[in-house]
Design a protein around this motif. Structure first.
Motif, PDB file in Angstrom:
ATOM      1  N   ALA A  78       0.830  -1.206   0.000  1.00  0.00           N
ATOM      2  CA  ALA A  78       0.000   0.000   0.000  1.00  0.00           C
ATOM      3  C   ALA A  78       0.863   1.254   0.000  1.00  0.00           C
ATOM      4  CB  ALA A  78      -0.930  -0.010   1.205  1.00  0.00           C
ATOM      5  N   LEU A  79       1.951   1.241   0.775  1.00  0.00           N
ATOM      6  CA  LEU A  79       2.843   2.392   0.824  1.00  0.00           C
ATOM      7  C   LEU A  79       3.535   2.614  -0.521  1.00  0.00           C
ATOM      8  CD1 LEU A  79       4.463   1.854   4.335  1.00  0.00           C
ATOM      9  CD2 LEU A  79       2.869   3.674   3.691  1.00  0.00           C
ATOM     10  N   LEU A  80       3.974   1.533  -1.146  1.00  0.00           N
ATOM     11  CA  LEU A  80       4.641   1.663  -2.441  1.00  0.00           C
ATOM     12  C   LEU A  80       3.677   2.166  -3.511  1.00  0.00           C
ATOM     13  CD1 LEU A  80       6.898  -1.542  -2.509  1.00  0.00           C
ATOM     14  CD2 LEU A  80       7.595   0.816  -2.110  1.00  0.00           C
ATOM     15  N   ARG A  81       2.450   1.674  -3.505  1.00  0.00           N
ATOM     16  CA  ARG A  81       1.453   2.153  -4.467  1.00  0.00           C
ATOM     17  C   ARG A  81       1.225   3.651  -4.280  1.00  0.00           C
ATOM     18  NH1 ARG A  81      -0.743  -0.394  -8.921  1.00  0.00           N
ATOM     19  NH2 ARG A  81      -2.624   0.812  -8.552  1.00  0.00           N
ATOM     20  N   GLY A  82       1.232   4.106  -3.028  1.00  0.00           N
ATOM     21  CA  GLY A  82       1.061   5.528  -2.768  1.00  0.00           C
ATOM     22  C   GLY A  82       2.180   6.373  -3.341  1.00  0.00           C
ATOM     23  N   GLU A  83       3.344   5.759  -3.523  1.00  0.00           N
ATOM     24  CA  GLU A  83       4.491   6.443  -4.116  1.00  0.00           C
ATOM     25  C   GLU A  83       4.584   6.204  -5.626  1.00  0.00           C
ATOM     26  OE1 GLU A  83       6.803   8.378  -2.601  1.00  0.00           O
ATOM     27  OE2 GLU A  83       5.807   8.237  -0.646  1.00  0.00           O
ATOM     28  N   GLU A  84       3.572   5.557  -6.199  1.00  0.00           N
ATOM     29  CA  GLU A  84       3.553   5.185  -7.615  1.00  0.00           C
ATOM     30  C   GLU A  84       4.732   4.294  -7.981  1.00  0.00           C
ATOM     31  OE1 GLU A  84       2.918   8.409 -10.314  1.00  0.00           O
ATOM     32  OE2 GLU A  84       0.864   8.718  -9.614  1.00  0.00           O
ATOM     33  N   ILE A  99      -8.995 -18.012   5.892  1.00  0.00           N
ATOM     34  CA  ILE A  99      -9.640 -16.702   5.986  1.00  0.00           C
ATOM     35  C   ILE A  99      -8.593 -15.593   5.940  1.00  0.00           C
ATOM     36  CG2 ILE A  99     -11.002 -15.197   7.481  1.00  0.00           C
ATOM     37  CD1 ILE A  99     -12.482 -17.672   8.453  1.00  0.00           C
ATOM     38  N   ALA A 100      -7.490 -15.784   6.674  1.00  0.00           N
ATOM     39  CA  ALA A 100      -6.432 -14.765   6.692  1.00  0.00           C
ATOM     40  C   ALA A 100      -5.803 -14.600   5.313  1.00  0.00           C
ATOM     41  CB  ALA A 100      -5.376 -15.141   7.725  1.00  0.00           C
ATOM     42  N   LEU A 101      -5.538 -15.718   4.627  1.00  0.00           N
ATOM     43  CA  LEU A 101      -4.939 -15.638   3.304  1.00  0.00           C
ATOM     44  C   LEU A 101      -5.872 -14.970   2.299  1.00  0.00           C
ATOM     45  CD1 LEU A 101      -3.287 -19.173   3.222  1.00  0.00           C
ATOM     46  CD2 LEU A 101      -2.075 -16.975   3.244  1.00  0.00           C
ATOM     47  N   HIS A 102      -7.154 -15.320   2.365  1.00  0.00           N
ATOM     48  CA  HIS A 102      -8.126 -14.695   1.466  1.00  0.00           C
ATOM     49  C   HIS A 102      -8.229 -13.205   1.770  1.00  0.00           C
ATOM     50  CE1 HIS A 102     -12.235 -15.346  -0.762  1.00  0.00           C
ATOM     51  NE2 HIS A 102     -11.424 -14.481  -1.375  1.00  0.00           N
ATOM     52  N   SER A 103      -8.187 -12.842   3.055  1.00  0.00           N
ATOM     53  CA  SER A 103      -8.242 -11.427   3.435  1.00  0.00           C
ATOM     54  C   SER A 103      -7.033 -10.668   2.893  1.00  0.00           C
ATOM     55  CB  SER A 103      -8.298 -11.296   4.964  1.00  0.00           C
ATOM     56  OG  SER A 103      -9.507 -11.830   5.470  1.00  0.00           O
ATOM     57  N   ASP A 104      -5.860 -11.321   2.918  1.00  0.00           N
ATOM     58  CA  ASP A 104      -4.664 -10.685   2.353  1.00  0.00           C
ATOM     59  C   ASP A 104      -4.866 -10.382   0.869  1.00  0.00           C
ATOM     60  OD1 ASP A 104      -3.338 -10.741   4.747  1.00  0.00           O
ATOM     61  OD2 ASP A 104      -2.136 -12.515   4.268  1.00  0.00           O
ATOM     62  N   LEU A 105      -5.422 -11.340   0.130  1.00  0.00           N
ATOM     63  CA  LEU A 105      -5.663 -11.128  -1.295  1.00  0.00           C
ATOM     64  C   LEU A 105      -6.655  -9.988  -1.525  1.00  0.00           C
ATOM     65  CD1 LEU A 105      -5.879 -14.822  -2.568  1.00  0.00           C
ATOM     66  CD2 LEU A 105      -3.985 -13.228  -2.913  1.00  0.00           C
ATOM     67  N   LEU A 106      -7.708  -9.958  -0.712  1.00  0.00           N
ATOM     68  CA  LEU A 106      -8.695  -8.887  -0.848  1.00  0.00           C
ATOM     69  C   LEU A 106      -8.069  -7.533  -0.540  1.00  0.00           C
ATOM     70  CD1 LEU A 106     -11.782 -10.601   0.838  1.00  0.00           C
ATOM     71  CD2 LEU A 106     -11.531 -10.047  -1.592  1.00  0.00           C
ATOM     72  N   GLY A 107      -7.198  -7.498   0.465  1.00  0.00           N
ATOM     73  CA  GLY A 107      -6.534  -6.248   0.805  1.00  0.00           C
ATOM     74  C   GLY A 107      -5.602  -5.774  -0.294  1.00  0.00           C
ATOM     75  N   LEU A 108      -4.866  -6.703  -0.899  1.00  0.00           N
ATOM     76  CA  LEU A 108      -3.986  -6.337  -2.003  1.00  0.00           C
ATOM     77  C   LEU A 108      -4.794  -5.836  -3.196  1.00  0.00           C
ATOM     78  CD1 LEU A 108      -1.448  -9.304  -1.766  1.00  0.00           C
ATOM     79  CD2 LEU A 108      -1.007  -6.906  -1.180  1.00  0.00           C
ATOM     80  N   ARG A 109      -5.908  -6.509  -3.473  1.00  0.00           N
ATOM     81  CA  ARG A 109      -6.773  -6.065  -4.569  1.00  0.00           C
ATOM     82  C   ARG A 109      -7.311  -4.661  -4.286  1.00  0.00           C
ATOM     83  NH1 ARG A 109     -10.018  -8.742  -7.876  1.00  0.00           N
ATOM     84  NH2 ARG A 109      -8.060  -9.586  -8.614  1.00  0.00           N
ATOM     85  N   ALA A 110      -7.739  -4.407  -3.044  1.00  0.00           N
ATOM     86  CA  ALA A 110      -8.290  -3.102  -2.695  1.00  0.00           C
ATOM     87  C   ALA A 110      -7.247  -1.994  -2.838  1.00  0.00           C
ATOM     88  CB  ALA A 110      -8.832  -3.127  -1.266  1.00  0.00           C
ATOM     89  N   ASN A 111      -5.972  -2.346  -2.631  1.00  0.00           N
ATOM     90  CA  ASN A 111      -4.895  -1.363  -2.745  1.00  0.00           C
ATOM     91  C   ASN A 111      -4.359  -1.233  -4.162  1.00  0.00           C
ATOM     92  OD1 ASN A 111      -4.412  -0.209  -0.088  1.00  0.00           O
ATOM     93  ND2 ASN A 111      -3.874  -2.285   0.552  1.00  0.00           N
ATOM     94  N   GLY A 112      -4.961  -1.954  -5.111  1.00  0.00           N
ATOM     95  CA  GLY A 112      -4.578  -1.810  -6.503  1.00  0.00           C
ATOM     96  C   GLY A 112      -3.375  -2.624  -6.925  1.00  0.00           C
ATOM     97  N   VAL A 113      -2.943  -3.583  -6.107  1.00  0.00           N
ATOM     98  CA  VAL A 113      -1.803  -4.421  -6.464  1.00  0.00           C
ATOM     99  C   VAL A 113      -2.209  -5.357  -7.599  1.00  0.00           C
ATOM    100  CG1 VAL A 113      -0.241  -6.231  -5.639  1.00  0.00           C
ATOM    101  CG2 VAL A 113      -0.770  -4.276  -4.180  1.00  0.00           C
ATOM    102  N   THR A 114      -1.376  -5.455  -8.627  1.00  0.00           N
ATOM    103  CA  THR A 114      -1.736  -6.289  -9.779  1.00  0.00           C
ATOM    104  C   THR A 114      -0.793  -7.460 -10.000  1.00  0.00           C
ATOM    105  OG1 THR A 114      -0.481  -4.863 -11.293  1.00  0.00           O
ATOM    106  CG2 THR A 114      -2.818  -4.345 -10.971  1.00  0.00           C
ATOM    107  N   ALA A 115       0.370  -7.481  -9.336  1.00  0.00           N
ATOM    108  CA  ALA A 115       1.308  -8.597  -9.492  1.00  0.00           C
ATOM    109  C   ALA A 115       1.645  -9.164  -8.126  1.00  0.00           C
ATOM    110  CB  ALA A 115       2.581  -8.144 -10.208  1.00  0.00           C
ATOM    111  N   ILE A 116       1.521 -10.483  -7.979  1.00  0.00           N
ATOM    112  CA  ILE A 116       1.820 -11.140  -6.710  1.00  0.00           C
ATOM    113  C   ILE A 116       2.585 -12.433  -6.987  1.00  0.00           C
ATOM    114  CG2 ILE A 116      -0.163 -10.209  -5.450  1.00  0.00           C
ATOM    115  CD1 ILE A 116      -1.645 -12.814  -5.968  1.00  0.00           C
ATOM    116  N   ILE A 117       3.365 -12.853  -5.994  1.00  0.00           N
ATOM    117  CA  ILE A 117       4.095 -14.116  -6.070  1.00  0.00           C
ATOM    118  C   ILE A 117       3.613 -14.998  -4.924  1.00  0.00           C
ATOM    119  CG2 ILE A 117       6.362 -15.231  -5.993  1.00  0.00           C
ATOM    120  CD1 ILE A 117       7.496 -12.474  -6.907  1.00  0.00           C
TER     121      ILE A 117
END
Length: 276
Positions: A78-84, A99-117
């Motif tokens: 989220a911080l890196l996205r804020g810095e473009e 539940i925790a793992l799914h929540s992590d994915l939802l949080g990344l999606r909400a923050n606009g993250v498009t690439a994950i490993i």
């Protein structure tokens, strides 16, 4: 026969989604990986990434060393996205429930993250025996299923990758495992740090012959020492860029405080000239 890699000069694209764009458009990608506990606080981590951002297509948010606590990948992304700056967080299935793992994915999606490993885990734990509530393929499939919830969009869905420590294994087990990752939705593969380029060359040829590169873009990781020789590093990266099936290089940095931005900028410029 693979198409020769192209190169996008720094500054011609927005920092956001640049890694994904480079790989999907068959341009040679250039990333750095920094562990989330390399710095004493999130602001120090962010400051280091700001310095590195002009030289790279994205920042891979690595794991804390030896399973030690570190700033969460979700927060850093989220911080890196804020810095473009394009973040590429690493997630694994260890010691986290569904539940925790799914929540992590939802949080990344909400923050606009498009690439994950997405990885399995390192089988070690500071709290005792590691626990796995989901397999790697299950988590990859979960992330891929979330893409179906975004109709007619290729900019917001997850570009999913996975890692491997077995890049030189010639057996069927790793090939079958990677085929399973691809079937679950993984689209790029990040290797562990590679030092033997001849072995890498032989492996990349085997992967091309087995058509594994039809499913994956291959990103090769190199460990970056405290005082790398710019010309030697440029030679290694350029050599890797010419291997069949290789789509990018990831420089793993263990100590950000010792890395200077000028050599990396020069490295990217040299690679760009070599690939034109």
């Amino acid at each position: 026969v693979t198409q020769r890699n192209q190169f996008i000069p720094v500054g011609l694209e927005s920092g956001l989604n640049r890694f994904r764009s480079a790989v999907q458009h068959k341009d040679f990608s250039f990333t750095v990986e920094i562990a989330s506990d390399d710095q004493s606080c999130a602001e120090d981590y962010l400051a280091a990434c700001r310095q590195l951002a002009p030289a790279v297509d994205g920042i891979v948010i690595g794991y804390p060393a030896d399973g030690a606590p570190g700033v969460s990948a979700l927060a850093l992304a989220a911080l890196l996205r804020g810095e473009e700056i394009d973040p590429i967080p690493r997630l694994n299935c260890q010691d986290r429930n569904r539940i925790a793992l799914h929540s992590d994915l939802l949080g990344l999606r909400a923050n606009g993250v498009t690439a994950i490993i997405i990885d399995h885990g390192n089988e070690g734990s500071l709290t005792g025996k590691p626990v796995f509530d989901m397999s790697r393929n299950e988590l990859i499939a979960t992330a891929a299923a979330m893409n179906e919830d975004i109709p007619d969009s290729t900019e917001q869905d997850f570009f999913i990758g996975t890692g491997t420590d077995l890049v030189f294994d010639e057996g069927e087990q790793i090939a079958n495992e990677l085929q399973g990752n691809a079937q679950s939705g993984a689209r790029f593969l990040l290797t562990s740090p590679v030092s033997d380029l001849e072995a890498l060359r032989a492996q990349s040829l085997r992967w091309v012959e087995s058509r594994l590169t039809w499913h994956f873009a291959l990103i090769v990781t190199l460990a970056l020492g405290p005082e790398p020789d710019p010309s030697e590093l440029a030679g290694r990266v350029t050599e890797i860029s010419r291997l069949p099936g290789v789509s990018g290089v990831n420089l793993k940095i263990d100590d950000v405080s010792t890395v200077q931005i000028e050599p990396l900028l020069a490295l990217r410029k040299n690679i760009g000239s070599a690939l034109k």
